[in-house]
Design an enzyme around this catalytic site. Structure first.
Site, short mmCIF file in Angstrom:
data_model
loop_
_atom_site.label_atom_id
_atom_site.label_comp_id
_atom_site.label_asym_id
_atom_site.label_seq_id
_atom_site.Cartn_x
_atom_site.Cartn_y
_atom_site.Cartn_z
CB THR A 86 -0.92 0.02 1.24
OG1 THR A 86 -0.12 -0.15 2.42
CG2 THR A 86 -1.96 -1.06 1.20
CD GLU A 148 3.84 -5.58 8.88
OE1 GLU A 148 4.71 -6.05 9.65
OE2 GLU A 148 3.98 -4.51 8.26
CE LYS A 204 1.94 -1.37 10.34
NZ LYS A 204 2.97 -2.34 10.24
CG LEU A 250 14.05 6.45 23.96
CD1 LEU A 250 14.11 6.46 25.48
CD2 LEU A 250 13.47 7.78 23.47
N GLY A 257 14.00 5.86 8.43
CA GLY A 257 13.74 5.63 7.01
C GLY A 257 12.96 4.34 6.87
CB CYS A 260 7.10 0.77 7.89
SG CYS A 260 7.40 -0.84 7.16
CE LYS A 263 3.79 1.57 3.50
NZ LYS A 263 2.54 1.06 4.01
NE ARG A 328 11.23 -0.94 0.32
CZ ARG A 328 10.29 -1.85 0.58
NH1 ARG A 328 9.09 -1.70 0.08
NH2 ARG A 328 10.55 -2.89 1.34
#
Ligand code: UGA
Length: 434
Positions: A86, A148, A204, A250, A257, A260, A263, A328
């Site tokens: 997604t 997940e 999530k 922390l 980056g 996940c 986005k 990514r």
């Protein structure tokens, strides 16, 4: 129990392989035929610790198979997981076209007694919308949402011993089926939490966004440490000992980056606005994280006295984090490109030998060894926290470099230790003696 998992990205593949390790019969489906052929030949599209071994074991046991025929694969499945991508659209919203493409393909053949479970990260309301979409096509089946929480590089472990399993359901059938699927985890007392569909969907995003906020927060504390004389590593330890805060996420660094956090923070903010709610803390975190990369570039330029042109800079690690070859949204992309654009002669060592990275930094030189990467360097810049960097022989590196400067964006070493080897050591959130 027969399980079909749609999508063999890292979530789908890890989930499919691990369900087969639980002892279920699993078929993994993908519309990328080459990927399926490779998987049938036991070749994995990603590197993930421990995955290959489980894949081979369960294929040999006859419990795990791969196909590109989605319609066929769902005919006899008791439960179908959708784990397609997604990705973020230009406006920050989640692109649901792969989810709906999969739903449309399976609609006519899916076993009407099956439960359809969305595992892809989707905005609140999507699972119910999928149910309604299927209803309009005359297909009435139970739906559920199962987020997940797998970290790349530790995904198999995270699947096999999760902190919790969240299951969004709306009827007993889905609840019973999912309880049966995750029964093997009851043996380890894993908390299994049943919620409604919307709660599971939001859990999530809220989890990922909260972790992103935590990282953004410690990075800003690191900035403050640099100007007020405190040490961010020690502040993080002091904070983390408070059980209400916890010591995870922390670690100050070059900013988060990966596929996940960047986005999901954008998508959360986008769909929250649609509901009329503002995610101001998340918005500021996104802004702060984007600015973080620029700050890191300035840190490197300052440490090099703004004299980058023609300098040989040795980069340690470019993947977005350790134990993955994934590039990514890696902070390295903006940082290394800024150095290349300023005329630096870049040489990179990354333990994953990431092919993606080679296509991104075309003009860079690549080393097979961390020490060779330091030969004649004017500065070393550490971007990824690979464990092997923690154990490097600093005396050996000192012999190889032209100028003893280490700019460490991950705080891998003790300041005194690096300085004792004759290096200038510029790290994050700790005093730097120029
Ligand atoms: C993240 C979550 O941790 C998983 O629970 C979630 O399932 C996954 O996203 C997902 O949504 O699929 P992942 O992106 O693989 O997993 O990586 P993390 O280990 O969470 O790290 C994310 C980024 O934060 C990395 O760039 C890492 O270097 C950075 N980070 C992490 C820090 O800068 N400081 C920290 O203390 C921790």
């Amino acid at each position: 129990m027969k399980i079909t998992v749609v999508g063999t990205g890292y979530v789908g593949l890890v989930s499919g392989v691990c369900f087969s390790e639980f002892g279920f019969n699993v078929t993994c489906v993908d519309n990328n035929e080459q990927k399926i052929k490779n998987l049938q030949n036991k070749q994995l599209p990603i590197y993930e610790e421990g995955l290959e071994k489980l894949l081979i074991k369960n294929m040999q046991a006859g419990r795990l198979s791969f196909t590109s025929d989605l319609a066929e694969s769902v005919k006899e499945a008791d439960i179908v997981f959708i784990a397609v991508g997604t990705p973020a659209k230009n406006d920050g919203s989640a692109d649901l076209s792969y989810v709906y493409a999969a739903v449309d393909q399976l609609a006519s053949t899916i076993n009407r007694d099956a439960v359809l479970v969305i595992k892809s990260t989707v905005p609140v309301g999507t699972t119910r919308a999928v149910k309604n979409h299927l209803h309009e096509k005359g297909v009435d089946i139970s739906v559920a949402f199962n987020p997940e929480f797998l970290r790349e590089g530790a995904a198999v472990d995270d699947f096999m011993s999760p902190d919790r399993v969240i299951l969004g359901v709306e009827n007993k059938k889905a609840k019973d089926m999912l309880r049966a699927v995750y029964r093997p985890l009851y043996a380890f007392n894993t908390p299994i939490v049943f919620t409604g569909l919307e709660t599971a969907e939001l859990s999530k995003y809220a989890s990922n966004a909260f972790l992103a906020v935590k990282i953004g927060f410690i990075n800003e504390i690191a900035d403050l440490c640099e100007v007020c004389g405190a040490d961010v590593k020690e502040v993080a330890i002091a904070m983390g000992l408070d059980k209400r805060i916890g010591d995870k996420f922390l670690q100050a660094g070059p900013g988060y980056g990966g596929s996940c956090f960047p986005k999901d923070t954008l998508a959360l903010s986008f769909f929250a606005k649609k509901f009329g709610a503002n995610m101001t803390i998340v918005d500021k975190t996104v802004e702060s994280n984007n600015f973080r990369r620029k700050k890191m570039i300035k840190k490197i330029f300052d440490a090099c006295d703004n004299n980058i042109k023609g300098k040989k800079i040795s980069i340690f690690g470019v993947t977005f984090k350790a134990n993955t070859d994934d590039m990514r949204e890696s902070p390295s992309i903006e940082i290394v490109n800024a150095l290349i654009n300023a005329g630096a002669d870049i040489s990179i060592y990354d333990p994953s030998f990431s092919e993606q990275a080679k296509t991104i930094f075309k003009s860079a030189n690549w080393s097979n060894d961390v020490y060779d990467n330091c030969n004649n360097a004017d500065a070393i810049v550490i971007i990824t926290d690979w464990p092997e960097f923690r154990a490097v022989n600093l005396s050996e590196i000192r012999k190889r470099v032209k100028y003893p400067l280490i700019i460490d964006l991950r705080n891998l070493y003790k300041v005194s230790e690096v300085e004792a080897h004759g290096f200038k050591y510029c790290s994050v959130g700790r005093a730097y003696k120029k």
